[in-house]
Each structure stands twice: as C-alpha cells, then as structure tokens.
Write a protein that holds these residues in place. Structure first.
Motif, mmCIF file in Angstrom:
data_model
loop_
_atom_site.group_PDB
_atom_site.id
_atom_site.type_symbol
_atom_site.label_atom_id
_atom_site.label_comp_id
_atom_site.label_asym_id
_atom_site.label_seq_id
_atom_site.Cartn_x
_atom_site.Cartn_y
_atom_site.Cartn_z
ATOM 1 N N GLY A 1 0.987 -1.413 0.134
ATOM 2 C CA GLY A 1 0.037 -0.254 -0.034
ATOM 3 C C GLY A 1 0.943 1.288 -0.302
ATOM 4 O O GLY A 1 0.258 2.190 0.317
ATOM 5 N N LYS B 1 3.779 1.512 -4.669
ATOM 6 C CA LYS B 1 5.249 0.021 -5.467
ATOM 7 C C LYS B 1 3.420 -0.067 -6.868
ATOM 8 O O LYS B 1 4.750 0.611 -7.665
ATOM 9 C CB LYS B 1 5.825 -0.881 -4.975
ATOM 10 N N ASP C 1 5.841 -6.527 -11.854
ATOM 11 C CA ASP C 1 5.559 -6.681 -10.153
ATOM 12 C C ASP C 1 5.604 -8.162 -9.716
ATOM 13 O O ASP C 1 5.334 -9.316 -10.173
ATOM 14 C CB ASP C 1 3.734 -6.667 -11.127
ATOM 15 N N ALA D 1 2.940 -9.765 -7.903
ATOM 16 C CA ALA D 1 2.100 -10.282 -8.035
ATOM 17 C C ALA D 1 2.487 -12.211 -8.562
ATOM 18 O O ALA D 1 1.630 -13.049 -9.190
ATOM 19 C CB ALA D 1 2.103 -10.065 -9.899
ATOM 20 N N ARG E 1 2.522 -14.178 -5.848
ATOM 21 C CA ARG E 1 0.529 -14.496 -5.441
ATOM 22 C C ARG E 1 0.793 -15.499 -6.738
ATOM 23 O O ARG E 1 -0.848 -16.287 -5.885
ATOM 24 C CB ARG E 1 -0.004 -13.139 -6.312
ATOM 25 N N ARG F 1 -5.710 -12.174 -6.732
ATOM 26 C CA ARG F 1 -6.388 -10.930 -6.308
ATOM 27 C C ARG F 1 -7.529 -11.748 -5.120
ATOM 28 O O ARG F 1 -7.474 -10.137 -3.883
ATOM 29 C CB ARG F 1 -6.467 -9.351 -6.920
ATOM 30 N N VAL G 1 -0.056 -15.711 1.487
ATOM 31 C CA VAL G 1 0.936 -14.957 0.035
ATOM 32 C C VAL G 1 2.604 -15.735 1.447
ATOM 33 O O VAL G 1 3.209 -15.384 0.574
ATOM 34 C CB VAL G 1 1.063 -14.160 -0.968
ATOM 35 N N SER G 2 2.510 -14.942 2.798
ATOM 36 C CA SER G 2 3.058 -14.421 3.120
ATOM 37 C C SER G 2 3.855 -16.459 3.423
ATOM 38 O O SER G 2 4.698 -16.257 3.478
ATOM 39 C CB SER G 2 3.061 -13.719 4.580
ATOM 40 N N SER H 1 5.697 -17.384 0.216
ATOM 41 C CA SER H 1 7.173 -16.478 0.248
ATOM 42 C C SER H 1 8.056 -16.559 0.970
ATOM 43 O O SER H 1 8.941 -16.477 0.287
ATOM 44 C CB SER H 1 6.463 -15.299 -0.587
ATOM 45 N N ILE I 1 13.556 -6.400 -3.627
ATOM 46 C CA ILE I 1 14.867 -6.664 -5.211
ATOM 47 C C ILE I 1 15.864 -5.557 -4.979
ATOM 48 O O ILE I 1 16.886 -5.961 -5.327
ATOM 49 C CB ILE I 1 13.933 -5.787 -6.180
ATOM 50 N N ARG J 1 -5.783 1.314 0.876
ATOM 51 C CA ARG J 1 -6.379 -0.292 0.555
ATOM 52 C C ARG J 1 -8.058 -1.015 0.155
ATOM 53 O O ARG J 1 -8.648 -1.201 -0.347
ATOM 54 C CB ARG J 1 -5.718 -1.298 1.146
ATOM 55 N N ASP K 1 6.361 -10.741 6.859
ATOM 56 C CA ASP K 1 7.457 -10.201 5.105
ATOM 57 C C ASP K 1 8.594 -9.744 5.516
ATOM 58 O O ASP K 1 10.052 -10.149 4.862
ATOM 59 C CB ASP K 1 6.888 -9.141 4.446
ATOM 60 N N ARG L 1 10.517 -12.936 8.073
ATOM 61 C CA ARG L 1 11.192 -14.226 7.231
ATOM 62 C C ARG L 1 13.088 -14.121 7.091
ATOM 63 O O ARG L 1 13.345 -13.110 7.097
ATOM 64 C CB ARG L 1 10.724 -15.076 6.452
HETATM 65 N N1 LIG Z 1 9.740 -9.113 -4.270
HETATM 66 C C1 LIG Z 1 8.989 -9.527 -3.371
HETATM 67 C C2 LIG Z 1 7.302 -9.444 -3.637
HETATM 68 C C3 LIG Z 1 6.635 -10.007 -2.549
HETATM 69 N N2 LIG Z 1 7.120 -10.998 -1.906
HETATM 70 C C4 LIG Z 1 5.239 -11.041 -1.173
HETATM 71 C C5 LIG Z 1 5.340 -11.017 0.125
HETATM 72 C C6 LIG Z 1 3.523 -10.082 -0.391
HETATM 73 O O1 LIG Z 1 3.066 -9.999 1.101
HETATM 74 C C7 LIG Z 1 3.223 -11.048 -1.331
HETATM 75 C C8 LIG Z 1 2.024 -9.978 -2.186
HETATM 76 O O2 LIG Z 1 2.683 -9.120 -2.893
HETATM 77 P P1 LIG Z 1 2.147 -7.256 -3.338
HETATM 78 O O3 LIG Z 1 3.068 -6.280 -3.761
HETATM 79 O O4 LIG Z 1 1.522 -8.152 -4.557
HETATM 80 O O5 LIG Z 1 1.790 -6.732 -2.196
HETATM 81 P P2 LIG Z 1 0.462 -6.126 -2.303
HETATM 82 O O6 LIG Z 1 -0.434 -6.389 -2.795
HETATM 83 O O7 LIG Z 1 0.785 -4.884 -2.326
HETATM 84 O O8 LIG Z 1 0.095 -5.692 -0.348
HETATM 85 O O9 LIG Z 1 4.154 -11.021 -1.540
HETATM 86 C C9 LIG Z 1 7.940 -11.167 -1.468
HETATM 87 O O10 LIG Z 1 8.117 -11.875 -0.481
HETATM 88 N N3 LIG Z 1 8.995 -10.683 -2.396
#
Ligand SMILES: Nc1ccn([C@H]2C[C@H](O)[C@@H](COP(=O)(O)OP(=O)(O)O)O2)c(=O)n1
Ligand SMILES: Nc1ncnc2c1ncn2[C@@H]1O[C@H](COP(=O)(O)OP(=O)(O)O)[C@@H](O)[C@H]1O
Length: 227
Positions: A17, A20, A37, A40, A43, A94, A102-103, A106, A137, A162, A185, A188
């Motif tokens: 939020g 980015k 992205d 994505a 996700r 989404r 997703v956390s 990932s 990144i 959001r 996030d 980890r």
């Molecule tokens: N480079 C990244 C990008 C996203 N993630 C993971 C952690 C995030 O909570 C999720 C989703 O990322 P996203 O950018 O879609 O999140 P938002 O919808 O903007 O809240 O992916 C990651 O671990 N590393």
C-alpha cells in the motif's frame, strides 16, 4: 557534456500500500521501460498451491511443488499480464484467500530461489531497462540496480488506500491484516522485506501519487544522465 546511458534498472521496494505498483507502472510507461510486479509472481505461485491441493502452511510440501507451475509475466507497463500454466491469473491472484497465504508461501526458500531466478532473467532480457517492484529487489534480486527506491507510508494511510480499493472494506480490519503481513514479510529468514543501504527512502504518506511518480522520474533521469 552529458550523455544518456542505454538501459536503466530501477528497483522499487516497500511494504503493502505504499504505492509501488502504481508508481512503478507510471514511471516505466513515462520513460519507455519494462515493468515487473514481483508480488504478482508470489501471488501466482500461491494461487497454484491453493488450486492444486498443496497446503500453503506445509513448507515441505510447498518446497517440493515450487518448480511445478509455469509462471509467465508480461512486462508492458500499460498492460501487465500474468499467467500460470497458460491460464490468466490476474484476477484470482488478488482474492483474500491468496492474500492471506502469500506470506507463508513466499517465505519458503525453494519458492524464493525459483522466483528470483525468473526475475533476474526477465530483467536481463528487458532491452531498454526495467522497473522491478517488490520487497527484496534492491537487497537480493538486483543488488546492482542503477537506482533503488524504498517507499514507505503510515499504516493508516496504507490501510485507507487499500480499503478504498476493496470498495469500502473496514479500514481498521484492513490495517490489521496489512500490519500482520508486513511483520511476516519483514521477519522471514530468507530475503526479508528490507531497505537496501543504498536505497533512497520516499515517505508517501503526505504525497499524492502524481508527486511520488514525479519524484521517482526525476531520480531516474538524474541517474540516466551521465557526465
Ligand atoms: N519481492 C517480493 C514481492 C512480494 N513478496 C510477497 C510478500 C507480499 O506480502 C506478497 C504480495 O506482494 P504484493 O506486492 O502483491 O502485495 P500488495 O498486494 O501490494 O500488498 O508477496 C515477496 O516476498 N517478495
Ligand atoms: N501517494 C498516494 N496517495 C494516495 N493514494 C495512493 C498513493 N499511492 C498509491 N495510492 C493508491 O493506493 C492503492 C495501493 O497502491 P499500490 O500501488 O497498489 O501499492 P503497493 O503496490 O505498494 O501495494 C492504489 O489504489 C493506489 O492508487
């Protein structure tokens, strides 16, 4: 005398939020760069796990399946796309179910290695340069990026943005979910959400989206112009 370098790689990181995706897409479109992205992609792999009966909280099962889905990202900033095994995943990634898991997915090292390799090959294949947005990144995926930006904003501003997107969802509940996901996030072990030492931090709390875009475009142009 000034000259312009051929290609530029921009890394934009920060919590959920902070702007980015909107900023990265607009900056890439204005400057003729590709756009990726990376959230994505995480996700998309999470959606595949949920659709294929893999428990996102079972790290061993997720690790074993990490290589299976074919994830393809389209990098045109005016029309970003994502497919998983040939299926359009833009909508399904989404959903609140994917956001909630997703956390966990990932955080699995095998998932990160797989997606990081994919991100590096996409960035290397973007001829005019690329804006890549995510969480790691600047620190891990592209540590040699020409410009690194770390966007921040207060949890209240982020939740308001959001919940506006989610058609009036409760701001307090949205804030709670955001803060919890940021904590997961950021804590980890493998490649957490973090600001690179050489990143420029931009607090977007009091800025309009146009102001943030302008700020980043100026920073890219400064980097591009070489003496
Ligand atoms: N480079 C990244 C990008 C996203 N993630 C993971 C952690 C995030 O909570 C999720 C989703 O990322 P996203 O950018 O879609 O999140 P938002 O919808 O903007 O809240 O992916 C990651 O671990 N590393
Ligand atoms: N500076 C800003 N001021 C107000 N709203 C913003 C700003 N930046 C982004 N937004 C809005 O906030 C929401 C989340 O932005 P997004 O770019 O998806 O953030 P992120 O990718 O960091 O999660 C979007 O609806 C976007 O239009």
């Amino acid at each position: 005398m000034s000259d312009t370098v051929e290609s530029v790689i921009v890394a934009i990181d920060g919590p959920s939020g902070t702007g980015k995706s909107s900023t990265s897409k607009a900056v890439a479109a204005k400057l003729g760069l590709s756009y990726l992205d990376t959230g994505a992609q995480y996700r998309a792999i999470t959606w595949w796990m949920l659709s294929n009966g893999v428990d996102p909280d079972d790290a061993d099962a997720v690790a074993s399946a990490a290589g299976k889905p074919a994830i393809v990202s389209g990098t045109d900033p005016s029309r970003p796309t994502i497919t998983v095994d040939g299926l359009d995943a833009a909508g399904p990634i989404r959903t609140p179910e994917v956001t909630a898991k997703v956390s966990a997915v990932s955080a699995v090292p095998e998932v990160r290695t797989r997606i990081t390799d994919l991100q590096r090959s996409i960035a290397a294949g973007a001829p005019g340069g690329i804006v890549v947005e995510g969480r790691d990144i600047g620190t891990t995926v592209l540590p040699d990026a020409d410009l690194k930006i770390f966007l921040t904003a207060s949890p209240e501003a982020r939740a308001a943005r959001r919940s506006g997107e989610l058609k009036g969802a409760d701001v307090a509940a949205t804030r709670e979910l955001l803060v919890r996901r940021d904590a997961a996030d950021s804590s980890r072990k493998t490649s957490p959400l973090a600001k690179a030492a050489d990143a420029v931090e931009v607090d977007t709390t009091e800025l309009t989206l146009d102001q943030v875009i302008e700020c980043v475009v100026t920073l890219v142009e400064e980097k591009r112009a070489v003496a």
